[in-house]
Design a protein around this motif. Structure first.
Motif, PDB file in Angstrom:
ATOM      1  N   GLY A  22       3.570   7.082  -5.524  1.00  0.00           N
ATOM      2  CA  GLY A  22       3.502   7.815  -6.754  1.00  0.00           C
ATOM      3  C   GLY A  22       2.264   7.572  -7.606  1.00  0.00           C
ATOM      4  N   ALA A  23       1.675   8.356  -8.362  1.00  0.00           N
ATOM      5  CA  ALA A  23       0.436   8.011  -9.216  1.00  0.00           C
ATOM      6  C   ALA A  23       0.541   7.067 -10.222  1.00  0.00           C
ATOM      7  CB  ALA A  23      -0.062   9.269  -9.849  1.00  0.00           C
ATOM      8  N   GLN A  24      -0.336   6.209 -10.608  1.00  0.00           N
ATOM      9  CA  GLN A  24      -0.252   5.176 -11.615  1.00  0.00           C
ATOM     10  C   GLN A  24       0.419   5.594 -13.089  1.00  0.00           C
ATOM     11  OE1 GLN A  24      -3.770   2.940 -12.088  1.00  0.00           O
ATOM     12  NE2 GLN A  24      -3.162   1.538 -10.637  1.00  0.00           N
ATOM     13  N   ASP A  25       0.181   6.983 -13.384  1.00  0.00           N
ATOM     14  CA  ASP A  25       0.710   7.315 -14.577  1.00  0.00           C
ATOM     15  C   ASP A  25       2.024   8.116 -14.531  1.00  0.00           C
ATOM     16  OD1 ASP A  25      -0.410   9.464 -13.260  1.00  0.00           O
ATOM     17  OD2 ASP A  25      -1.608  10.223 -15.146  1.00  0.00           O
ATOM     18  N   GLU A  26       2.623   7.956 -13.393  1.00  0.00           N
ATOM     19  CA  GLU A  26       3.854   8.825 -13.242  1.00  0.00           C
ATOM     20  C   GLU A  26       4.947   7.847 -13.054  1.00  0.00           C
ATOM     21  OE1 GLU A  26       2.768  12.581 -10.817  1.00  0.00           O
ATOM     22  OE2 GLU A  26       3.146  10.851  -9.433  1.00  0.00           O
ATOM     23  N   LEU A  27       6.160   8.438 -13.780  1.00  0.00           N
ATOM     24  CA  LEU A  27       7.299   7.779 -13.342  1.00  0.00           C
ATOM     25  C   LEU A  27       8.044   8.141 -11.990  1.00  0.00           C
ATOM     26  CD1 LEU A  27       8.873   7.205 -17.047  1.00  0.00           C
ATOM     27  CD2 LEU A  27       8.288   5.496 -15.391  1.00  0.00           C
ATOM     28  N   ARG A  28       7.428   7.895 -10.997  1.00  0.00           N
ATOM     29  CA  ARG A  28       7.870   8.547  -9.574  1.00  0.00           C
ATOM     30  C   ARG A  28       7.276   7.300  -8.861  1.00  0.00           C
ATOM     31  NH1 ARG A  28       5.735  11.393  -5.727  1.00  0.00           N
ATOM     32  NH2 ARG A  28       3.838  11.817  -7.004  1.00  0.00           N
ATOM     33  N   GLY A  29       7.987   7.048  -7.607  1.00  0.00           N
ATOM     34  CA  GLY A  29       7.535   6.409  -6.746  1.00  0.00           C
ATOM     35  C   GLY A  29       8.370   5.079  -6.412  1.00  0.00           C
ATOM     36  N   VAL A  30       8.184   4.314  -5.630  1.00  0.00           N
ATOM     37  CA  VAL A  30       8.853   3.183  -5.140  1.00  0.00           C
ATOM     38  C   VAL A  30       8.473   1.872  -5.864  1.00  0.00           C
ATOM     39  CG1 VAL A  30       9.377   1.635  -3.099  1.00  0.00           C
ATOM     40  CG2 VAL A  30       8.933   3.990  -2.766  1.00  0.00           C
ATOM     41  N   VAL A  31       9.706   0.953  -6.144  1.00  0.00           N
ATOM     42  CA  VAL A  31       9.430  -0.337  -7.041  1.00  0.00           C
ATOM     43  C   VAL A  31      10.250  -1.155  -6.255  1.00  0.00           C
ATOM     44  CG1 VAL A  31       9.748  -1.783  -9.089  1.00  0.00           C
ATOM     45  CG2 VAL A  31       9.059   1.065  -9.329  1.00  0.00           C
ATOM     46  N   ARG A  32       9.705  -2.274  -5.723  1.00  0.00           N
ATOM     47  CA  ARG A  32      10.243  -3.409  -4.823  1.00  0.00           C
ATOM     48  C   ARG A  32      10.782  -4.558  -5.897  1.00  0.00           C
ATOM     49  NH1 ARG A  32      11.581  -4.465   0.331  1.00  0.00           N
ATOM     50  NH2 ARG A  32      11.695  -6.503   1.010  1.00  0.00           N
ATOM     51  N   ILE A  33      11.837  -5.011  -5.737  1.00  0.00           N
ATOM     52  CA  ILE A  33      12.391  -6.082  -6.672  1.00  0.00           C
ATOM     53  C   ILE A  33      13.022  -7.101  -5.856  1.00  0.00           C
ATOM     54  CG2 ILE A  33      13.917  -6.501  -8.835  1.00  0.00           C
ATOM     55  CD1 ILE A  33      13.958  -3.630  -9.570  1.00  0.00           C
ATOM     56  N   THR A  34      12.696  -8.375  -6.161  1.00  0.00           N
ATOM     57  CA  THR A  34      13.434  -9.727  -5.504  1.00  0.00           C
ATOM     58  C   THR A  34      14.111 -10.355  -6.513  1.00  0.00           C
ATOM     59  OG1 THR A  34      12.816 -11.417  -4.059  1.00  0.00           O
ATOM     60  CG2 THR A  34      11.216 -10.764  -5.771  1.00  0.00           C
ATOM     61  N   ALA A  35      15.231 -10.832  -6.020  1.00  0.00           N
ATOM     62  CA  ALA A  35      16.181 -11.618  -6.990  1.00  0.00           C
ATOM     63  C   ALA A  35      17.002 -12.665  -6.308  1.00  0.00           C
ATOM     64  CB  ALA A  35      16.927 -10.839  -8.018  1.00  0.00           C
ATOM     65  N   SER A  36      17.948 -13.374  -6.797  1.00  0.00           N
ATOM     66  CA  SER A  36      18.745 -14.272  -6.052  1.00  0.00           C
ATOM     67  C   SER A  36      19.766 -13.498  -5.664  1.00  0.00           C
ATOM     68  CB  SER A  36      19.162 -15.508  -6.905  1.00  0.00           C
ATOM     69  OG  SER A  36      19.811 -14.860  -8.030  1.00  0.00           O
ATOM     70  N   GLU A  37      20.411 -14.026  -4.827  1.00  0.00           N
ATOM     71  CA  GLU A  37      21.699 -13.347  -4.323  1.00  0.00           C
ATOM     72  C   GLU A  37      22.597 -12.859  -5.135  1.00  0.00           C
ATOM     73  OE1 GLU A  37      21.798 -16.164  -0.090  1.00  0.00           O
ATOM     74  OE2 GLU A  37      23.277 -16.345  -1.532  1.00  0.00           O
ATOM     75  N   VAL A  38      23.079 -13.756  -6.097  1.00  0.00           N
ATOM     76  CA  VAL A  38      24.088 -13.300  -7.132  1.00  0.00           C
ATOM     77  C   VAL A  38      23.261 -12.280  -8.320  1.00  0.00           C
ATOM     78  CG1 VAL A  38      25.171 -14.337  -9.057  1.00  0.00           C
ATOM     79  CG2 VAL A  38      25.150 -15.530  -6.879  1.00  0.00           C
ATOM     80  N   ILE A  39      22.041 -12.504  -8.718  1.00  0.00           N
ATOM     81  CA  ILE A  39      21.691 -11.579  -9.717  1.00  0.00           C
ATOM     82  C   ILE A  39      21.266 -10.358  -8.709  1.00  0.00           C
ATOM     83  CG2 ILE A  39      19.459 -11.237 -10.927  1.00  0.00           C
ATOM     84  CD1 ILE A  39      21.218 -13.231 -12.236  1.00  0.00           C
ATOM     85  N   GLY A  40      20.773 -10.268  -7.616  1.00  0.00           N
ATOM     86  CA  GLY A  40      20.479  -9.198  -7.028  1.00  0.00           C
ATOM     87  C   GLY A  40      21.857  -8.379  -6.794  1.00  0.00           C
ATOM     88  N   ALA A  41      22.727  -8.864  -6.252  1.00  0.00           N
ATOM     89  CA  ALA A  41      23.988  -8.242  -5.887  1.00  0.00           C
ATOM     90  C   ALA A  41      24.906  -8.135  -6.909  1.00  0.00           C
ATOM     91  CB  ALA A  41      24.723  -8.928  -4.815  1.00  0.00           C
ATOM     92  N   GLU A  42      25.014  -9.001  -8.070  1.00  0.00           N
ATOM     93  CA  GLU A  42      26.183  -8.815  -8.908  1.00  0.00           C
ATOM     94  C   GLU A  42      25.874  -8.285 -10.525  1.00  0.00           C
ATOM     95  OE1 GLU A  42      29.316  -9.341  -8.965  1.00  0.00           O
ATOM     96  OE2 GLU A  42      29.515  -9.892  -6.814  1.00  0.00           O
ATOM     97  N   VAL A  43      24.221  -8.472 -10.648  1.00  0.00           N
ATOM     98  CA  VAL A  43      23.690  -8.367 -11.865  1.00  0.00           C
ATOM     99  C   VAL A  43      22.814  -6.878 -12.128  1.00  0.00           C
ATOM    100  CG1 VAL A  43      22.693  -9.272 -13.939  1.00  0.00           C
ATOM    101  CG2 VAL A  43      23.887 -10.420 -12.587  1.00  0.00           C
ATOM    102  N   LEU A  44      21.799  -6.945 -11.216  1.00  0.00           N
ATOM    103  CA  LEU A  44      20.694  -5.735 -10.826  1.00  0.00           C
ATOM    104  C   LEU A  44      21.314  -4.441 -10.795  1.00  0.00           C
ATOM    105  CD1 LEU A  44      17.600  -7.454  -9.803  1.00  0.00           C
ATOM    106  CD2 LEU A  44      18.383  -7.459 -12.021  1.00  0.00           C
ATOM    107  N   PRO A  45      22.249  -4.329  -9.995  1.00  0.00           N
ATOM    108  CA  PRO A  45      22.681  -2.843  -9.760  1.00  0.00           C
ATOM    109  C   PRO A  45      22.967  -2.017 -10.697  1.00  0.00           C
ATOM    110  CG  PRO A  45      23.740  -4.465  -7.917  1.00  0.00           C
ATOM    111  CD  PRO A  45      23.014  -5.261  -8.952  1.00  0.00           C
TER     112      PRO A  45
ATOM    113  N   MET B 108       0.807  -1.152   0.070  1.00  0.00           N
ATOM    114  CA  MET B 108       0.058  -0.085   0.312  1.00  0.00           C
ATOM    115  C   MET B 108       0.824   1.282   0.002  1.00  0.00           C
ATOM    116  SD  MET B 108      -2.887   1.205   2.731  1.00  0.00           S
ATOM    117  CE  MET B 108      -1.498   1.952   3.903  1.00  0.00           C
ATOM    118  N   TRP B 109       1.764   1.200   0.867  1.00  0.00           N
ATOM    119  CA  TRP B 109       2.850   2.443   0.696  1.00  0.00           C
ATOM    120  C   TRP B 109       3.577   2.467  -0.358  1.00  0.00           C
ATOM    121  CZ3 TRP B 109       2.121   5.990   3.876  1.00  0.00           C
ATOM    122  CH2 TRP B 109       1.492   5.748   5.326  1.00  0.00           C
ATOM    123  N   ARG B 110       3.820   1.554  -1.175  1.00  0.00           N
ATOM    124  CA  ARG B 110       4.519   1.820  -2.515  1.00  0.00           C
ATOM    125  C   ARG B 110       3.656   2.203  -3.303  1.00  0.00           C
ATOM    126  NH1 ARG B 110       6.466  -3.789  -1.147  1.00  0.00           N
ATOM    127  NH2 ARG B 110       5.246  -4.619  -2.741  1.00  0.00           N
ATOM    128  N   ALA B 111       2.398   1.547  -3.151  1.00  0.00           N
ATOM    129  CA  ALA B 111       1.179   2.226  -4.541  1.00  0.00           C
ATOM    130  C   ALA B 111       1.070   3.690  -4.283  1.00  0.00           C
ATOM    131  CB  ALA B 111      -0.120   1.659  -4.072  1.00  0.00           C
TER     132      ALA B 111
END
Length: 296
Positions: free
Chosen positions: A89-112, A83-86
């Motif tokens: 920012g408004a639905q039509d804006e490129l602003r606000g929080v996006v939460r991403i989950t990934a494995s340890e290696v992908i999250g730390a070594e690839v996504l940043p 709810m807080w992430r929603a």
């Protein structure tokens, strides 16, 4: 049971105690005093008319009632966070929080690096990045987007298969210069092998039929994939690595023809979040970047 007393504050305090294991640690995590948090637990027990914790030599021990209540409290916490992430920012804006989950290696070594590229163009986006090998529940809104290695089975989830990453055996060249290069799979057992403490499914997939690749053969055992990668980078010995990371860190691939396992990569979100412009933009960016990742 007095249902009117089941406020979110009480359940949040209960959830923190379950996660932290003690009143003092839970109070620190929530920024509360220990007496206040203890009062919350007692009020929740009174409202439910059941004991939730017993005191043992190692601290608080959850009762059966507490363990039954836990998934419901976790669902409420996930819903509150969603709810807080929603609302960020408004639905039509490129602003606000996006939460991403990934494995340890992908999250730390690839996504940043991929997230850094995106945010340079869209500075209104704030990322929450959860790096865990545990599959987080997108239906419960534990995260907005997941990068996974298996296709989701739930109809409410939208998934895009973005490619396959080759995995195999790698080591630092200077280690191999001293220890020698294995010429066949059986030779691996003569080396300092880096492996798991508890076997996971991808390890079973990469283990050749003619090689007893079990924890008894490893001179370094860890279930933390980042620790295993760090050991390879340090020249400890031979371990399993994603090909793009092996190339990035100057590791040498071994026995590629005998041990080559493709790791599928999927980007997943909940169908309801497609209406969010920021979630859709991040989803598309990650899908494009991860499509190119196996070739880097």
């Amino acid at each position: 049971m007095n249902s009117q007393a089941l406020s979110w504050d009480l359940l949040r305090s209960f959830l923190s105690v379950m996660r932290e294991g003690s009143l003092s640690a839970a109070a620190r995590a929530l920024g509360m005093t220990q007496p206040s948090l203890g009062r919350h637990v007692r009020e929740l027990e009174a409202a439910l008319d059941v004991p939730l914790f017993a005191r043992g030599p190692q601290g608080l021990v959850p009762t059966d009632a507490a363990r039954e209540l836990l998934p419901h409290a976790e669902s409420m916490a996930a819903a509150a966070a969603s709810m807080w992430r929603a609302a960020s920012g408004a639905q039509d804006e490129l602003r606000g929080v996006v939460r991403i989950t990934a494995s340890e290696v992908i999250g730390a070594e690839v996504l940043p690096a991929m997230l850094a590229t995106f945010r340079r163009e869209h500075p209104g986006i704030i990322f929450e990045l959860s790096t865990t090998n545990r599959t987080e529940n997108l239906l419960r809104r534990d995260a907005d987007i997941a990068v996974r290695n298996t296709a989701p089975k739930q109809d409410a989830l939208v998934a895009r298969h973005v490619g396959r990453v080759s995995m195999g055996f790698y080591a630092r060249p200077d280690y191999l210069d001293l220890a020698g290069r294995p010429q066949r799979l059986a030779d691996l057992t003569q080396h300092a092998l880096i492996g798991f403490d508890e076997e996971r499914s991808y390890v079973r997939a990469i283990r050749p039929a003619d090689l007893p690749y079990t924890r008894e053969h490893f001179s370094l055992r860890t279930d933390n994939d980042l620790a295993a990668l760090a050991a390879m980078k340090a020249g400890y010995g031979i371990g399993i690595c994603q090909a793009p990371l092996g190339r990035r860190y100057g590791l040498e691939r071994l026995l590629a023809e005998a041990a080559d396992v493709p790791l599928d990569v999927w980007v997943v979100t909940h169908e309801d979040l497609r209406a969010s412009r920021r979630v859709r933009a991040v989803f598309d960016h990650l899908a494009e970047a991860l499509t190119a990742y196996p070739h880097t």
